[in-house]
Design a protein around this motif. Structure first.
Motif, PDB file in Angstrom:
ATOM      1  N   UNK A  67      53.868 125.123  17.099  1.00  0.00           N
ATOM      2  CA  UNK A  67      53.825 123.756  16.560  1.00  0.00           C
ATOM      3  C   UNK A  67      52.838 123.675  15.393  1.00  0.00           C
ATOM      4  N   UNK A  68      51.708 124.315  15.552  1.00  0.00           N
ATOM      5  CA  UNK A  68      50.697 124.345  14.485  1.00  0.00           C
ATOM      6  C   UNK A  68      51.265 125.035  13.248  1.00  0.00           C
ATOM      7  N   UNK A  69      51.939 126.150  13.462  1.00  0.00           N
ATOM      8  CA  UNK A  69      52.523 126.887  12.344  1.00  0.00           C
ATOM      9  C   UNK A  69      53.548 126.015  11.599  1.00  0.00           C
ATOM     10  N   UNK A  74      51.197 128.049   8.673  1.00  0.00           N
ATOM     11  CA  UNK A  74      50.724 129.372   9.105  1.00  0.00           C
ATOM     12  C   UNK A  74      49.972 129.205  10.422  1.00  0.00           C
ATOM     13  N   UNK A  75      49.787 130.335  11.113  1.00  0.00           N
ATOM     14  CA  UNK A  75      48.978 130.324  12.337  1.00  0.00           C
ATOM     15  C   UNK A  75      47.516 130.152  11.975  1.00  0.00           C
ATOM     16  N   UNK A  76      46.700 129.649  12.905  1.00  0.00           N
ATOM     17  CA  UNK A  76      45.256 129.611  12.640  1.00  0.00           C
ATOM     18  C   UNK A  76      44.731 131.036  12.469  1.00  0.00           C
ATOM     19  N   UNK A  77      43.736 131.197  11.625  1.00  0.00           N
ATOM     20  CA  UNK A  77      43.126 132.516  11.457  1.00  0.00           C
ATOM     21  C   UNK A  77      42.274 132.839  12.680  1.00  0.00           C
ATOM     22  N   UNK A  78      41.883 134.092  12.791  1.00  0.00           N
ATOM     23  CA  UNK A  78      41.006 134.494  13.898  1.00  0.00           C
ATOM     24  C   UNK A  78      39.679 133.750  13.821  1.00  0.00           C
ATOM     25  N   UNK A  79      39.204 133.492  12.603  1.00  0.00           N
ATOM     26  CA  UNK A  79      37.942 132.770  12.432  1.00  0.00           C
ATOM     27  C   UNK A  79      38.073 131.315  12.897  1.00  0.00           C
ATOM     28  N   UNK A  80      39.212 130.686  12.622  1.00  0.00           N
ATOM     29  CA  UNK A  80      39.436 129.308  13.073  1.00  0.00           C
ATOM     30  C   UNK A  80      39.571 129.251  14.591  1.00  0.00           C
TER      31      UNK A  80
END
Length: 152
Positions: A67-69, A74-80
């Motif tokens: 849903x976010x994508x 895009x998907x959240x980054x690892x940092x997010x």
């Protein structure tokens, strides 16, 4: 004659009344063994239930990541991390409770070259422990065989 038979019967019953010490010890041992088995099954069942809850929450998180994508592109980054799902512009996609596993520990998230990797540290709460559970692209995976090279 009937009275004599009655007295003999009465004496034989009196001499056999009660339990011997050995009989009592055997019964107590059997009850103790059964209680040990029951407690072991109940406590083991608790971990299985929490593991099942973790599976369900991880699969739900995967759908929330999709849903976010769709909303952001895009998907959240690892940092997010997964926190991006709770701070999504507009309407948050997930609540803080969605980001914890069945044991109440926060899920770990990495965006890998193969897709989103969600990890639960299991009952121990220790990363890479024997009880860790991993989910790659919404499927349960073996944590030891995953190449978790993060993309960001």
């Amino acid at each position: 004659m009937k009275m004599k038979n009655f007295l003999k019967l009465k004496r034989s019953l009196n001499s056999q009344a009660g339990f011997s010490l050995i009989e009592i010890i055997i019964v107590v041992a059997i009850i103790g063994t059964l209680m040990g088995i029951i407690v072991a099954r109940i406590s083991g069942g608790n971990d299985q239930a929490k593991s099942g809850i973790t599976d369900t929450k991880a699969y739900t998180l995967q759908s929330k990541l999709i849903q976010y994508q769709l909303a952001v592109g895009k998907y959240p980054t690892s940092a997010q991390g997964l926190q991006a799902l709770t701070t999504n512009p507009g309407t948050p996609i997930a609540s803080a409770d969605d980001l914890t596993d069945g044991w109440g520990n926060p899920f770990d998230y990495k965006l890998t070259a193969k897709g989103p990797l969600i990890t639960s540290n299991g009952a121990e709460g220790t990363p890479n422990s024997a009880g860790s559970l991993c989910y790659l692209n919404g499927k349960k995976a073996d944590c030891k065989t995953i190449d978790a090279g993060a993309t960001n």
